[in-house]
Structure formats: C-alpha cells, structure tokens
Scaffold this motif. Structure first.
Motif, PDB file in Angstrom:
ATOM      1  N   GLY A   5      21.756  33.088  17.172  1.00  0.00           N
ATOM      2  CA  GLY A   5      21.122  32.389  18.289  1.00  0.00           C
ATOM      3  C   GLY A   5      21.971  31.190  18.662  1.00  0.00           C
ATOM      4  O   GLY A   5      22.876  30.807  17.922  1.00  0.00           O
ATOM      5  N   THR A   6      21.666  30.607  19.793  1.00  0.00           N
ATOM      6  CA  THR A   6      22.475  29.455  20.220  1.00  0.00           C
ATOM      7  C   THR A   6      21.707  28.545  21.159  1.00  0.00           C
ATOM      8  O   THR A   6      20.767  28.985  21.831  1.00  0.00           O
ATOM      9  N   CYS A   7      22.107  27.299  21.202  1.00  0.00           N
ATOM     10  CA  CYS A   7      21.681  26.419  22.287  1.00  0.00           C
ATOM     11  C   CYS A   7      22.482  26.847  23.525  1.00  0.00           C
ATOM     12  O   CYS A   7      23.455  27.598  23.401  1.00  0.00           O
ATOM     13  N   PHE A   8      22.142  26.322  24.677  1.00  0.00           N
ATOM     14  CA  PHE A   8      22.773  26.761  25.920  1.00  0.00           C
ATOM     15  C   PHE A   8      24.302  26.617  25.854  1.00  0.00           C
ATOM     16  O   PHE A   8      24.821  25.533  25.577  1.00  0.00           O
ATOM     17  N   ALA A   9      24.984  27.706  26.095  1.00  0.00           N
ATOM     18  CA  ALA A   9      26.441  27.719  26.299  1.00  0.00           C
ATOM     19  C   ALA A   9      27.251  27.137  25.147  1.00  0.00           C
ATOM     20  O   ALA A   9      28.339  26.617  25.362  1.00  0.00           O
ATOM     21  N   CYS A  10      26.739  27.220  23.902  1.00  0.00           N
ATOM     22  CA  CYS A  10      27.494  26.655  22.773  1.00  0.00           C
ATOM     23  C   CYS A  10      28.293  27.752  22.083  1.00  0.00           C
ATOM     24  O   CYS A  10      27.751  28.789  21.715  1.00  0.00           O
ATOM     25  N   ALA A  11      29.595  27.510  21.906  1.00  0.00           N
ATOM     26  CA  ALA A  11      30.453  28.513  21.269  1.00  0.00           C
ATOM     27  C   ALA A  11      30.186  28.619  19.772  1.00  0.00           C
ATOM     28  O   ALA A  11      30.372  29.673  19.173  1.00  0.00           O
ATOM     29  N   VAL A  12      29.724  27.534  19.150  1.00  0.00           N
ATOM     30  CA  VAL A  12      29.500  27.552  17.703  1.00  0.00           C
ATOM     31  C   VAL A  12      28.339  28.500  17.365  1.00  0.00           C
ATOM     32  O   VAL A  12      28.394  29.271  16.414  1.00  0.00           O
ATOM     33  N   ALA A  13      27.281  28.468  18.180  1.00  0.00           N
ATOM     34  CA  ALA A  13      26.146  29.394  18.020  1.00  0.00           C
ATOM     35  C   ALA A  13      25.687  29.484  16.568  1.00  0.00           C
ATOM     36  O   ALA A  13      25.722  30.549  15.952  1.00  0.00           O
ATOM     37  N   CYS A  14      25.240  28.366  16.017  1.00  0.00           N
ATOM     38  CA  CYS A  14      24.887  28.330  14.590  1.00  0.00           C
ATOM     39  C   CYS A  14      23.470  28.832  14.320  1.00  0.00           C
ATOM     40  O   CYS A  14      23.070  28.974  13.179  1.00  0.00           O
ATOM     41  N   LYS A  15      22.683  29.101  15.372  1.00  0.00           N
ATOM     42  CA  LYS A  15      21.278  29.463  15.132  1.00  0.00           C
ATOM     43  C   LYS A  15      21.136  30.951  14.799  1.00  0.00           C
ATOM     44  O   LYS A  15      22.071  31.714  14.974  1.00  0.00           O
ATOM     45  N   ARG A  16      19.969  31.333  14.345  1.00  0.00           N
ATOM     46  CA  ARG A  16      19.729  32.732  13.948  1.00  0.00           C
ATOM     47  C   ARG A  16      18.439  33.230  14.592  1.00  0.00           C
ATOM     48  O   ARG A  16      17.512  32.458  14.819  1.00  0.00           O
ATOM     49  N   MET A  45      26.105  14.935  22.174  1.00  0.00           N
ATOM     50  CA  MET A  45      27.057  15.832  21.500  1.00  0.00           C
ATOM     51  C   MET A  45      26.430  16.325  20.191  1.00  0.00           C
ATOM     52  O   MET A  45      25.893  15.521  19.426  1.00  0.00           O
ATOM     53  N   CYS A  46      26.497  17.625  19.927  1.00  0.00           N
ATOM     54  CA  CYS A  46      25.947  18.141  18.675  1.00  0.00           C
ATOM     55  C   CYS A  46      26.918  17.861  17.537  1.00  0.00           C
ATOM     56  O   CYS A  46      28.106  18.172  17.637  1.00  0.00           O
ATOM     57  N   ASN A  47      26.389  17.297  16.433  1.00  0.00           N
ATOM     58  CA  ASN A  47      27.302  16.953  15.339  1.00  0.00           C
ATOM     59  C   ASN A  47      27.796  18.185  14.568  1.00  0.00           C
ATOM     60  O   ASN A  47      28.694  18.066  13.755  1.00  0.00           O
ATOM     61  N   PHE A  48      27.232  19.372  14.848  1.00  0.00           N
ATOM     62  CA  PHE A  48      27.782  20.587  14.235  1.00  0.00           C
ATOM     63  C   PHE A  48      29.018  21.085  14.996  1.00  0.00           C
ATOM     64  O   PHE A  48      29.694  22.006  14.571  1.00  0.00           O
ATOM     65  N   ALA A  49      29.249  20.510  16.184  1.00  0.00           N
ATOM     66  CA  ALA A  49      30.399  20.956  16.982  1.00  0.00           C
ATOM     67  C   ALA A  49      31.573  19.987  16.865  1.00  0.00           C
ATOM     68  O   ALA A  49      32.696  20.331  17.196  1.00  0.00           O
TER      69      ALA A  49
END
Ligand code: SF4
Length: 482
Positions: free
Chosen positions: A139-150, A361-365
């Motif tokens: 899963g992901t937040c909008f337009a995030c390349a990291v896409a850390c969600k599930r 800014m997301c700190n996971f990115a």
C-alpha cells in the motif's frame, strides 16, 4: 460511512477524513483516519472531533498542483528516479514490520508490557512472513515511490484489504506487547482498531496495563466482566478493543488511558502504567536505543517515537544515509550509549524531523532513513515554493516549531518534572539485553545537556529570552519582548 458520504455527494473523487465510534465516545486516544487506512494517531484528535460533534470532513480538489519552478522540480524528480532503488529498499520490500526479527534478536521488541524485549516465535509476525501468508499488495500514501504500507486479506476472519494491514506499531502493540504471535489474528485486531478508529498503540498499551493489573490481582474477573486477561488471550483482547471504543464495563476505565486508569485503580498499579505526560509508550525500547529516553521525556506530546531518528541510524547500520554531514554529524554513536555525543545527535536531528513535519516530508523517505538527503530537501522546497531558501533557514524553521511547542506546554502548566520516564525503563532488562537499563544519572545529565543546547531554563523549562529572540518568537511570550 465513507461509501455513504461519497454516494450522497455523487462523486467518487471526494476524499474523506473521519473519526469513528471511539471519537464519538470521547475515548482519550481516539484517532482520525482518511480513506479507512491512513491513520493520524496519538494524542486523541478523534476525541477532539467527537467533542465538537464533527464526524467527518469530505473534500475534493479540482486544480492541478504546479511547482513554482518547473525546471528545478523536474531536475529534482529525475535525480530521485535515478537515485532511489526500490528493489534495494527493505522498507519498500517488506514495509515497517521488516525489522521485527532483528529487533527481537537484539532484545528490543516490546513484549508483555515492556517486561521483556524478546518473544518466542517473533518471526511469525515479521513483514517477511506477512508477504508469504496474508499480503494482498503493498500500500502507499499518494504518489509515494517508497510505498511502505501493506494491504492484507484473511478471508476466514473477515479481514479486508481496504483497511490496510498492520504496520510495525500495530504488529507490536497488538502482538508481542500482549504476548500474541498469531499473524492473522493481529491483522484482525488491526482491522478492529481501524473500524473503531482507535490509536492502535495506546489501545494495546491500555490492554497490556490491564493484563498486568490482572496478573497481580489488582483487577479481577468481576472487574473485567468475566474476561481472562492473561498474556496471549486473543479473544479477550479483541473483545476489550470493542469495549474500549464503546466505553463498556472495564473498557470505560481503559478509555481514559493508562495514567488516569491507574489513578483510579490505585498506587499499586502505577508501575504498570507506562506513559509520559499521559501518552502511552510506543513500540520502541529506550533501554536498547538510548536516544529514545530523551525523545520520550522531551517530546511535547509525551512519549513519541517520531521525534528524531532512532539510534541504529547513527551506527554503520545504513551506510549510505546514516551520517548527516550537513549537520556536522560525521561520526557514529552506538545504540546503548547515552552520552554528550548521543545527546548532540538527538538534538540536531530532532530539528530535522521537526522540519520534515513542518514541510510535510515523510521521514521514511528522507535522511537518515532513506535516499533524500538534506541538501536535496532544500532543492525540493525551492522547486515547489519558489523561495530562495537555505538549509540554515529550514533548520531554523524546525527549531522554531520545537520552541513554540515548548512555550505552549509551559503555558499549559508542564514543568521540567514532567520530562521524565516510567520507572520500568530504569530497571534492568531480561533476555538478549540482560541487565541493560536507562542509567538515572546518565539520563539526568543528558536532560541537563539537552536543556543547554535547546536554550531552556533548567528551573522553569521555558525557552530563555535569548532563544525566544533568536527564533523571533517574542509575540508568543509577550513578557519576553521587553
Ligand atoms: S514512505 Fe511515507 S509517504 Fe511513503 S507510503 Fe510510507 S508512510 Fe507513506
């Protein structure tokens, strides 16, 4: 409810943020969620919505966002495309639960209300196991390349991907913290807290507190409505989640949070109520990651795990992004150290995470966890806003936010005595970190050093006049202006 709002508005492109039954019932740690799975947890914002009789907000954008400097924006995005390799990023591959096996091996996976840092069968609840057994898709937040969600699915338990999937905090708070290692049942608990819109950390901590009270005879079956509140009891845990949200029976007491519940149960329950400033501890162990002792004690919102990067990022753990030379952080510090070097690392990087909060800014990115360095962050801000802004100005914006939060807290009656930790963290651990604890003297020294760095008065906790002037915050403290 989301479906109903969209139907009423006749437009599928509306986006909805809402609280739930927990917010309606003013549970002190009710959360706010958008699109059923993106949570704004901690601090009870759902209860704030509930207190205003506000259930949901729906909005729809109609204008395309344009960067102020399209050329720079395109350069920065090209740089990111070329520099970020999702195949090498474990955050992308397995999400935030990727680290459970190593946390467990190191003895810092909160287990049974922080009594231990190690759980048998912890690999059962890792991101790697999730990928094999219940993952539907990342899963992901909008337009995030990291896409850390599930997003997960467990048909036999009615777990649907639209509620996302357990992230690390939930996996630990509804899992190891309660002595549970059944992945599918944790996915079910994740959906339950999601449907009631509860903060999953504080919910788990309230249940763990109740379990420890039950173990010591401070709560009986009469108090629990017949529930056997023993470690690992999945059915009791899931029933209690609903009772908290609906404020039924024992759930009504636990809905007040562990600090207030403990005040009602009595002094003997105080060691089991693990909170700072009334906010329950998140799923990270300060006895094995010592900068968290400062983070939990100093954060304006009580125990908070996203105040600054955690200690492993200052070792050789992530070689490419660990150091932050722009801040003068060029040497590593070890997780179990709590010394002036660690205090400086914490202080400097806390400003950066405050900046990330300020600019969204997301700190996971971003550094030091991921690919976007501080220098690139400056370019991002310039490209989007068109401001000729420097790193110095941005770091000052982070510091200004931290200083304002402190001024607010002092105004509301908090003092240095509130910058403390639950007694359990000063006690030695068992397991792989056998004997490790937060040394009270080292902690007091680190706090004193932090106050000096931050420009806070040791007696009152208030930012000094010099700091208020440096931050241009005289308007926030009229008495400092003279
Ligand atoms: S890295 Fe951050 S922005 Fe991206 S999906 Fe994860 S939480 Fe969302």
């Amino acid at each position: 409810m989301e479906d109903g709002i969209r139907e009423e508005l006749g437009d599928k492109l509306y986006r909805i943020i809402q609280t739930g039954i927990a917010g309606e019932n003013l549970v002190r740690y009710a959360a706010v969620v958008n699109e059923l799975k993106h949570f704004n947890g901690r601090c009870g914002l759902g209860a704030v919505m509930g207190s205003k009789n506000l259930k949901a907000i729906a909005c729809r954008g109609r204008v395309r966002m344009k960067p102020a400097d399209p050329e720079l924006s395109s350069q920065v995005l090209t740089w990111f495309r070329n520099s970020y390799d999702k195949k090498r990023d474990p955050m992308h591959q397995y999400g935030t639960t990727r680290g459970i096996p190593s946390l467990n091996a190191e003895g810092i996976l909160p287990t049974r209300n922080f009594l231990q840092g190690h759980m048998e069968h912890a690999d059962d609840i890792s991101g790697q196991t999730m990928a094999k057994e219940i993952l539907k898709k990342p899963g992901t937040c909008f337009a995030c390349a990291v896409a850390c969600k599930r997003e997960v699915e467990v048909e036999e338990l009615g777990v649907e991907p639209r509620y996302g999937g357990p992230e690390y905090e939930t996996m630990a708070a509804q899992g190891s913290l309660l002595g549970i290692h059944d992945l599918k049942q944790i996915a079910k608990a994740n959906q339950l807290v999601g449907q009631y819109v509860l903060d999953s950390i504080s919910t788990g901590m309230a249940i763990a507190f109740a379990m420890e009270c039950y173990e010591h005879g401070l709560l009986t079956k009469e108090d629990t409505g017949g529930l056997e509140l023993t470690w690992g009891n999945i059915e009791a845990t899931q029933q209690l989640i609903g009772m908290i949200a609906r404020r039924e029976g024992l759930g009504d007491l636990l809905a007040e949070g562990t600090m207030r519940a403990s005040e009602k149960i009595g002094e003997k329950s105080r060691p089991f109520a693990l909170h700072v400033k009334g906010q329950e501890l998140p799923m990270h162990e300060p006895r094995g990651k010592k900068s968290l002792a400062l983070a939990y004690a100093i954060s304006p919102t009580g125990a908070d795990h996203v105040e600054a990067p955690h200690d492993p990022f200052f070792t050789a753990f992530h070689a490419e992004t660990t150091m932050m030379p722009e801040l003068g952080i060029t040497e590593s510090s070890q997780p179990k150290e709590l010394d002036p070097r660690k205090t400086k690392h914490f202080y400097k990087t806390q400003r950066v995470w405050s900046l990330y909060n300020t600019i969204g800014m997301c700190n996971f990115a971003a550094a030091p966890i991921n690919a976007i360095s501080l220098t690139k962050t400056v370019e991002f801000v310039r490209a989007m806003t068109g401001w000729d802004v420097s790193l110095y100005e941005l770091i000052q914006a982070g510091e200004r936010a931290d200083t304002m939060s402190r001024i607010f807290n002092v105004r509301e009656g908090f003092t240095p005595a509130d910058d403390t930790l639950p007694a359990r963290l000063f006690e030695p651990m068992e397991g792989p970190l056998d004997g490790e604890r937060v040394d009270p003297q080292a902690f007091e020294q680190a706090l004193a050093d932090y106050y000096l760095l931050a420009g806070w008065d040791a007696k009152t906790g208030m930012p000094t006049k010099a700091k208020i002037m440096e931050m241009d915050l005289e308007w926030a403290v009229p008495s400092a202006a003279g």
